[in-house]
Design a protein around this motif. Structure first.
Motif, short mmCIF file in Angstrom:
data_model
loop_
_atom_site.label_atom_id
_atom_site.label_comp_id
_atom_site.label_asym_id
_atom_site.label_seq_id
_atom_site.Cartn_x
_atom_site.Cartn_y
_atom_site.Cartn_z
N LEU A 161 -5.57 1.72 -23.10
CA LEU A 161 -6.34 1.29 -21.92
C LEU A 161 -5.50 1.10 -20.65
O LEU A 161 -6.02 1.25 -19.55
N PHE A 162 -4.24 0.71 -20.82
CA PHE A 162 -3.52 0.17 -19.66
C PHE A 162 -2.47 1.12 -19.08
O PHE A 162 -1.95 1.98 -19.77
N GLY A 163 -2.16 0.86 -17.79
CA GLY A 163 -1.13 1.62 -17.09
C GLY A 163 -0.38 0.73 -16.12
O GLY A 163 -0.76 -0.44 -15.92
N ASP A 164 0.68 1.25 -15.53
CA ASP A 164 1.51 0.48 -14.60
C ASP A 164 1.28 0.94 -13.16
O ASP A 164 0.98 2.12 -12.92
N GLY A 165 1.50 0.04 -12.21
CA GLY A 165 1.37 0.42 -10.80
C GLY A 165 1.39 -0.80 -9.91
O GLY A 165 1.47 -1.94 -10.38
N ALA A 166 1.32 -0.54 -8.60
CA ALA A 166 1.31 -1.64 -7.63
C ALA A 166 0.59 -1.20 -6.37
O ALA A 166 0.59 -0.01 -6.01
N GLY A 167 -0.03 -2.17 -5.71
CA GLY A 167 -0.67 -1.91 -4.42
C GLY A 167 -0.48 -3.12 -3.55
O GLY A 167 -0.52 -4.26 -4.04
N ALA A 168 -0.25 -2.88 -2.25
CA ALA A 168 0.01 -4.00 -1.34
C ALA A 168 -0.80 -3.82 -0.06
O ALA A 168 -1.04 -2.70 0.37
N VAL A 169 -1.21 -4.93 0.52
CA VAL A 169 -1.87 -4.89 1.83
C VAL A 169 -1.26 -5.95 2.73
O VAL A 169 -0.77 -6.98 2.26
N VAL A 170 -1.30 -5.66 4.03
CA VAL A 170 -0.90 -6.65 5.02
C VAL A 170 -2.17 -7.20 5.64
O VAL A 170 -3.03 -6.44 6.11
N LEU A 171 -2.30 -8.53 5.63
CA LEU A 171 -3.45 -9.19 6.23
C LEU A 171 -3.04 -9.75 7.59
O LEU A 171 -1.93 -10.26 7.76
N SER A 172 -3.98 -9.67 8.54
CA SER A 172 -3.70 -10.17 9.89
C SER A 172 -5.04 -10.45 10.57
O SER A 172 -6.09 -10.03 10.09
N GLU A 173 -4.97 -11.13 11.69
CA GLU A 173 -6.19 -11.25 12.50
C GLU A 173 -6.60 -9.85 12.95
O GLU A 173 -5.74 -9.02 13.27
N VAL A 174 -7.89 -9.57 12.93
CA VAL A 174 -8.40 -8.27 13.41
C VAL A 174 -9.50 -8.53 14.45
O VAL A 174 -9.85 -9.68 14.71
N ARG A 175 -10.01 -7.43 15.01
CA ARG A 175 -11.04 -7.57 16.04
C ARG A 175 -12.21 -8.41 15.55
O ARG A 175 -12.63 -8.26 14.39
#
Ligand code: UT7
Length: 338
Positions: A161-175
């Motif tokens: 079922l499983f796999g490896d990985g990564a995901g990243a986001v930058v959060l900031s004030e937006v319009r």
């Protein structure tokens, strides 16, 4: 929880998966399984697996570096790093602190967050509140996992079922009016036994017996988790939409946790959504736990499936048991893939 005050959104995204691919046919040589069974019951065709010397923080750093470039934000601008993971490099220091050091994000506080596969949604919800409160301006949220390190490769019920990985986001004030419009988070700790790593913590510390008993591997009651997932995925998304003053008609793109195609299809059905509004990439990566939603989100962006003004709904479930959903009004100017 409806979102008041300053608007907070995702201004950059980056992902990483290791090069090595393990196919269903490879698994046929390891346990009593078949490509047919795995595809039919889960939708998974392959997954990416790290080399033995690679740890979760390595994947987290690679994804984070891409997210920072994509967001046009330098590491020293970061105020906070949150890493959602169920597979930290070690008990402590946290993966977030290891990442902070590698990025040289010298002005950032850092902590890990444990909410299983829902960790990324919990992380985005948590990080956004630090910006809304006015305490911080830029927050890096990472979902990173090396599930291959805790999977029992002799157990066909889980290892496919499983796999490896990564995901990243930058959060900031937006319009104003864009970004995160509604959040729903939840937990039912009474179901914790259905998905856990029994030993290695303070309840059952590591001993020769626990190792011999294979108690350091992930153990799961798949059927119970399946039933739970079917129930909470739709409910969480509806609640988050409700908090944003919307209903299922508003959804332009659903980004569900990628655990099993049947769970995703059931969530789509409950939300009365055609599958062309649902991002699916479980076939390529398997279940990457806290990394699965950002991996699916970036692919949806790359494929042009998310446009300016679209309503994007992230929804996940996982160990705890936990669930979470986040409604985002997408703003293209601030979310451009480079
Ligand atoms: O992110 C959260 C983490 N977890 C999940 O999302 C998991 C949620 N659960 C699921 O996705 C599904 O329950 C599974 C994919 C784990 C299992 O699918 P299922 O359709 O519920 O199968 P099952 O557990 O009811 O097993 C059916 C049969 C069993 O054989 P018997 O007892 O009927 O003879 C299993 O032993 O399938 C057998 N089986 C397999 N056969 C071939 C279980 N795993 C395999 C396998 N290959 N890999």
């Amino acid at each position: 929880m409806s979102e008041q005050g300053v608007s907070v959104g995702i201004i950059g995204i980056g992902t990483y998966v290791p090069d090595r691919i393990l196919t269903n046919h490879d698994l046929e040589n390891m346990v009593d399984t078949s490509d047919n069974w795995i595809v039919e019951r889960t939708g998974i065709k392959k997954r990416h697996i790290v080399e033995p010397e690679v740890a979760t923080s390595d994947l987290a750093v690679y994804a984070a570096q891409k997210a920072l470039v994509n967001a046009h934000v330098s590491a020293d601008e970061l105020d906070l790093i949150i890493v959602a993971t169920a597979t930290p490099d070690m008990f402590f220091p946290s993966v977030a602190c290891l990442v902070q050091d590698r990025l040289q994000a010298v002005n950032a506080a850092a902590f890990d967050l444990a909410a299983g596969c829902t960790g990324f949604v919990y992380g985005v919800a948590t990080g956004s509140q630090f910006i809304k409160s006015g305490l911080y301006k830029k927050v890096l949220v990472i979902g990173a996992e090396t599930l291959s390190k805790i999977v029992d490769w002799t157990d066909r019920n889980t290892c496919v079922l499983f796999g490896d990985g990564a995901g990243a986001v930058v959060l900031s004030e937006v319009r104003s009016g864009y970004g995160i419009l509604g959040i729903d988070l939840g937990a039912d700790g009474s179901g914790g036994d259905h998905l856990k790593v029994p030993a290695g913590g303070s309840r059952i510390p590591a001993t020769e017996q626990t190792v011999a008993g294979r108690l350091h591997y992930l153990s799961m009651n798949g059927n119970e988790v399946f039933k739970f997932a079917i129930k909470v995925m739709g409910e969480a998304a509806v609640k988050a939409l409700d908090n944003a003053g919307m209903d299922y008609h508003s959804i332009d793109c659903l980004i569900p946790h990628q655990a099993n195609i049947r769970i995703i299809q059931s969530a789509a059905k409950r939300l009365k959504l055609p599958m062309d509004k649902v991002m699916v990439n479980v076939d390529k990566y398997g279940n990457t736990s806290a990394a699965s939603i950002p991996l699916a989100l970036e692919e949806a962006l790359e494929k042009g499936r998310i446009q300016h003004n679209d309503i994007v709904v992230l929804v996940g479930f996982g160990a705890g048991l936990t669930w979470g959903s986040c409604v985002i009004k997408w703003c293209k100017e601030e979310n451009t893939i480079v």
